[in-house]
Design a protein around this motif. Structure first.
Motif, PDB file in Angstrom:
ATOM      1  N   ASP A 288      -5.483   3.991 -44.586  1.00  0.00           N
ATOM      2  CA  ASP A 288      -4.157   3.883 -43.974  1.00  0.00           C
ATOM      3  C   ASP A 288      -4.100   4.818 -42.773  1.00  0.00           C
ATOM      4  N   PRO A 289      -4.365   4.312 -41.572  1.00  0.00           N
ATOM      5  CA  PRO A 289      -4.419   5.203 -40.406  1.00  0.00           C
ATOM      6  C   PRO A 289      -3.075   5.800 -40.020  1.00  0.00           C
ATOM      7  N   LEU A 290      -1.987   5.269 -40.555  1.00  0.00           N
ATOM      8  CA  LEU A 290      -0.652   5.768 -40.199  1.00  0.00           C
ATOM      9  C   LEU A 290      -0.125   6.804 -41.184  1.00  0.00           C
ATOM     10  N   ALA A 291      -0.808   6.988 -42.318  1.00  0.00           N
ATOM     11  CA  ALA A 291      -0.372   7.973 -43.300  1.00  0.00           C
ATOM     12  C   ALA A 291      -0.748   9.378 -42.854  1.00  0.00           C
ATOM     13  N   ALA A 292      -0.073  10.373 -43.408  1.00  0.00           N
ATOM     14  CA  ALA A 292      -0.410  11.766 -43.133  1.00  0.00           C
ATOM     15  C   ALA A 292      -1.781  12.087 -43.703  1.00  0.00           C
ATOM     16  N   SER A 293      -2.475  13.031 -43.076  1.00  0.00           N
ATOM     17  CA  SER A 293      -3.828  13.385 -43.504  1.00  0.00           C
ATOM     18  C   SER A 293      -3.877  13.773 -44.977  1.00  0.00           C
ATOM     19  N   ALA A 294      -2.908  14.543 -45.425  1.00  0.00           N
ATOM     20  CA  ALA A 294      -2.906  15.004 -46.811  1.00  0.00           C
ATOM     21  C   ALA A 294      -2.750  13.848 -47.789  1.00  0.00           C
ATOM     22  N   ASP A 295      -2.059  12.789 -47.369  1.00  0.00           N
ATOM     23  CA  ASP A 295      -1.844  11.639 -48.251  1.00  0.00           C
ATOM     24  C   ASP A 295      -3.040  10.690 -48.266  1.00  0.00           C
ATOM     25  N   ARG A 296      -3.665  10.501 -47.126  1.00  0.00           N
ATOM     26  CA  ARG A 296      -4.781   9.552 -47.067  1.00  0.00           C
ATOM     27  C   ARG A 296      -6.114  10.208 -47.393  1.00  0.00           C
ATOM     28  N   GLY A 297      -6.196  11.549 -47.310  1.00  0.00           N
ATOM     29  CA  GLY A 297      -7.400  12.275 -47.704  1.00  0.00           C
ATOM     30  C   GLY A 297      -8.393  12.529 -46.600  1.00  0.00           C
TER      31      GLY A 297
ATOM     32  N   PRO B 244     -18.701   7.935 -35.139  1.00  0.00           N
ATOM     33  CA  PRO B 244     -17.321   8.148 -35.578  1.00  0.00           C
ATOM     34  C   PRO B 244     -16.463   6.894 -35.446  1.00  0.00           C
ATOM     35  N   VAL B 245     -15.536   6.723 -36.386  1.00  0.00           N
ATOM     36  CA  VAL B 245     -14.628   5.580 -36.355  1.00  0.00           C
ATOM     37  C   VAL B 245     -13.527   5.873 -35.343  1.00  0.00           C
ATOM     38  N   SER B 246     -13.525   5.099 -34.283  1.00  0.00           N
ATOM     39  CA  SER B 246     -12.565   5.328 -33.200  1.00  0.00           C
ATOM     40  C   SER B 246     -11.275   4.539 -33.368  1.00  0.00           C
ATOM     41  N   MET B 247     -11.329   3.453 -34.172  1.00  0.00           N
ATOM     42  CA  MET B 247     -10.146   2.624 -34.368  1.00  0.00           C
ATOM     43  C   MET B 247     -10.217   1.962 -35.734  1.00  0.00           C
ATOM     44  N   LEU B 248      -9.098   1.944 -36.451  1.00  0.00           N
ATOM     45  CA  LEU B 248      -9.010   1.320 -37.761  1.00  0.00           C
ATOM     46  C   LEU B 248      -7.789   0.413 -37.788  1.00  0.00           C
ATOM     47  N   ASN B 249      -8.021  -0.869 -38.007  1.00  0.00           N
ATOM     48  CA  ASN B 249      -6.939  -1.856 -38.049  1.00  0.00           C
ATOM     49  C   ASN B 249      -6.053  -1.789 -36.810  1.00  0.00           C
ATOM     50  N   GLY B 250      -6.672  -1.564 -35.655  1.00  0.00           N
ATOM     51  CA  GLY B 250      -5.949  -1.550 -34.401  1.00  0.00           C
ATOM     52  C   GLY B 250      -5.310  -0.229 -34.041  1.00  0.00           C
ATOM     53  N   THR B 251      -5.428   0.777 -34.902  1.00  0.00           N
ATOM     54  CA  THR B 251      -4.869   2.098 -34.633  1.00  0.00           C
ATOM     55  C   THR B 251      -5.981   3.049 -34.210  1.00  0.00           C
ATOM     56  N   ARG B 252      -5.802   3.698 -33.076  1.00  0.00           N
ATOM     57  CA  ARG B 252      -6.820   4.626 -32.584  1.00  0.00           C
ATOM     58  C   ARG B 252      -6.800   5.904 -33.421  1.00  0.00           C
ATOM     59  N   LEU B 253      -8.000   6.389 -33.765  1.00  0.00           N
ATOM     60  CA  LEU B 253      -8.138   7.573 -34.607  1.00  0.00           C
ATOM     61  C   LEU B 253      -8.580   8.780 -33.794  1.00  0.00           C
ATOM     62  N   GLY B 254      -8.295   9.957 -34.338  1.00  0.00           N
ATOM     63  CA  GLY B 254      -8.720  11.195 -33.707  1.00  0.00           C
ATOM     64  C   GLY B 254     -10.201  11.455 -33.917  1.00  0.00           C
ATOM     65  N   LEU B 255     -10.766  12.260 -33.051  1.00  0.00           N
ATOM     66  CA  LEU B 255     -12.201  12.548 -33.082  1.00  0.00           C
ATOM     67  C   LEU B 255     -12.432  14.004 -32.714  1.00  0.00           C
ATOM     68  N   ASP B 256     -13.180  14.710 -33.567  1.00  0.00           N
ATOM     69  CA  ASP B 256     -13.596  16.079 -33.277  1.00  0.00           C
ATOM     70  C   ASP B 256     -14.926  15.997 -32.517  1.00  0.00           C
ATOM     71  N   VAL B 257     -14.835  15.990 -31.205  1.00  0.00           N
ATOM     72  CA  VAL B 257     -16.023  15.795 -30.364  1.00  0.00           C
ATOM     73  C   VAL B 257     -17.050  16.906 -30.594  1.00  0.00           C
ATOM     74  N   ALA B 258     -16.573  18.135 -30.749  1.00  0.00           N
ATOM     75  CA  ALA B 258     -17.494  19.256 -30.935  1.00  0.00           C
ATOM     76  C   ALA B 258     -18.294  19.099 -32.219  1.00  0.00           C
ATOM     77  N   ARG B 259     -17.655  18.623 -33.269  1.00  0.00           N
ATOM     78  CA  ARG B 259     -18.364  18.449 -34.539  1.00  0.00           C
ATOM     79  C   ARG B 259     -19.424  17.363 -34.419  1.00  0.00           C
ATOM     80  N   VAL B 260     -19.087  16.274 -33.754  1.00  0.00           N
ATOM     81  CA  VAL B 260     -20.064  15.204 -33.556  1.00  0.00           C
ATOM     82  C   VAL B 260     -21.251  15.715 -32.749  1.00  0.00           C
ATOM     83  N   ARG B 261     -20.981  16.426 -31.680  1.00  0.00           N
ATOM     84  CA  ARG B 261     -22.065  16.945 -30.842  1.00  0.00           C
ATOM     85  C   ARG B 261     -22.913  17.964 -31.579  1.00  0.00           C
ATOM     86  N   ARG B 262     -22.341  18.646 -32.546  1.00  0.00           N
ATOM     87  CA  ARG B 262     -23.093  19.636 -33.304  1.00  0.00           C
ATOM     88  C   ARG B 262     -24.032  18.968 -34.311  1.00  0.00           C
TER      89      ARG B 262
END
Length: 287
Positions: free
Chosen positions: A221-230, A245-263
């Protein structure tokens, strides 16, 4: 490299759509080096035994190798893996595919060596209900998964994200999906997912670095709060694309920690690639 959200095509997605029930294994080869080779070998052998145990116990494996039209020969796993290694080109990038299916009362094992598609840096997903018959084995459900992936492509996504009746993520049609909640890696429970080879390498790296890892529910559920969706962030993982990284789920754009991916992306690539053969690889790196 493809556009950031391009779907691309995982070569296994359609290859097996009209074949008999099969076990399938694929891995990426780059300049004679293989990603998570030991894990792929172990998973393929274990899956063949799980699906075709009686035939494996009663008869030698029938090995067709990589030559179309060649009569299969009796072989054990040592012979098969030695031939596979010798069949791999030592330059450029490849995506070989091993398949095993029943041929009469024996298990026929075949190899196809294919050029590797370009890695996909980001992945778009859409959810689909997980109705697989063999959720812990790679290959038997490919015809079903091919239809899900085709419908996902029609919505502009790269792959289908499989969920149960509650909307909890199991995995994707052709990759593992994990979440990050703060600095903790969250992995779906093992009951309805294929043991991911890329995920296994990543888990080892994170454990060595002291990064916490838990099994837990990830709600799609990309629209739920982080604590609720896990989760705050989702990663798509497989041997072809590595960390995508998943950039979009069901048409909703998701956040991305670029530094973590690059690490972690280069660390995963460096840790998982091992030489197929002894000696230096064509790009000059030592084996």
């Amino acid at each position: 490299m493809q556009g950031l959200d391009a779907g691309g095509r995982d070569e296994d997605a359609a290859d097996n759509s009209n074949a008999a029930v099969s076990v399938v294994e694929s891995w990426r080869v780059e300049s004679g080096r293989v990603v998570a080779y030991a894990a792929h070998r172990e998973r393929f052998e274990r899956s063949v035994t799980a699906l075709f145990g009686e035939a494996v116990a009663a008869h030698p494996l029938a090995w067709a190798g990589n030559s179309a039209g060649t009569n299969p020969v009796d072989a054990d796993w040592s012979r098969i893996w030695a031939d596979v290694s010798e069949s791999m080109p030592l330059a450029d990038e490849w995506f070989p595919r091993l398949s095993a299916h029943l041929d009469g009362d024996r298990v026929l094992v075949e190899l196809t060596v294919r050029p590797a598609p370009e890695a996909r840096p980001l992945t778009k997903l859409v959810t689909r209900l997980d109705e697989r018959r063999w959720p812990t084995l790679k290959g038997p459900d490919f015809p079903y998964l091919a239809t899900l992936r085709m419908s996902a492509h029609e919505e502009g996504a790269a792959d289908a994200l499989l969920v149960d009746e509650r909307g909890s993520i199991t995995e994707a049609a052709h990759g593992s999906v994990v979440g990050w909640l703060g600095e903790t890696l969250v992995i779906p429970p093992t009951g309805r997912r294929v043991p991911g080879t890329t995920l296994g390498v990543l888990e080892q790296l994170l454990a060595t670095a002291g990064v916490p890892r838990v099994e837990g529910e990830l709600l799609a559920d990309p629209l739920a709060a982080s604590a609720d969706r896990g989760w705050d962030e989702l990663w798509y993982l497989n041997t072809l694309h590595g960390i995508s990284p998943v950039s979009m789920l069901n048409g909703t754009r998701l956040g991305l920690d670029v530094a973590r991916v690059r690490r972690w992306r280069p660390r995963l690539e460096a840790a998982s690639a091992v030489p197929l053969l002894d000696g230096p690889s064509p790009d000059g790196r030592p084996a």
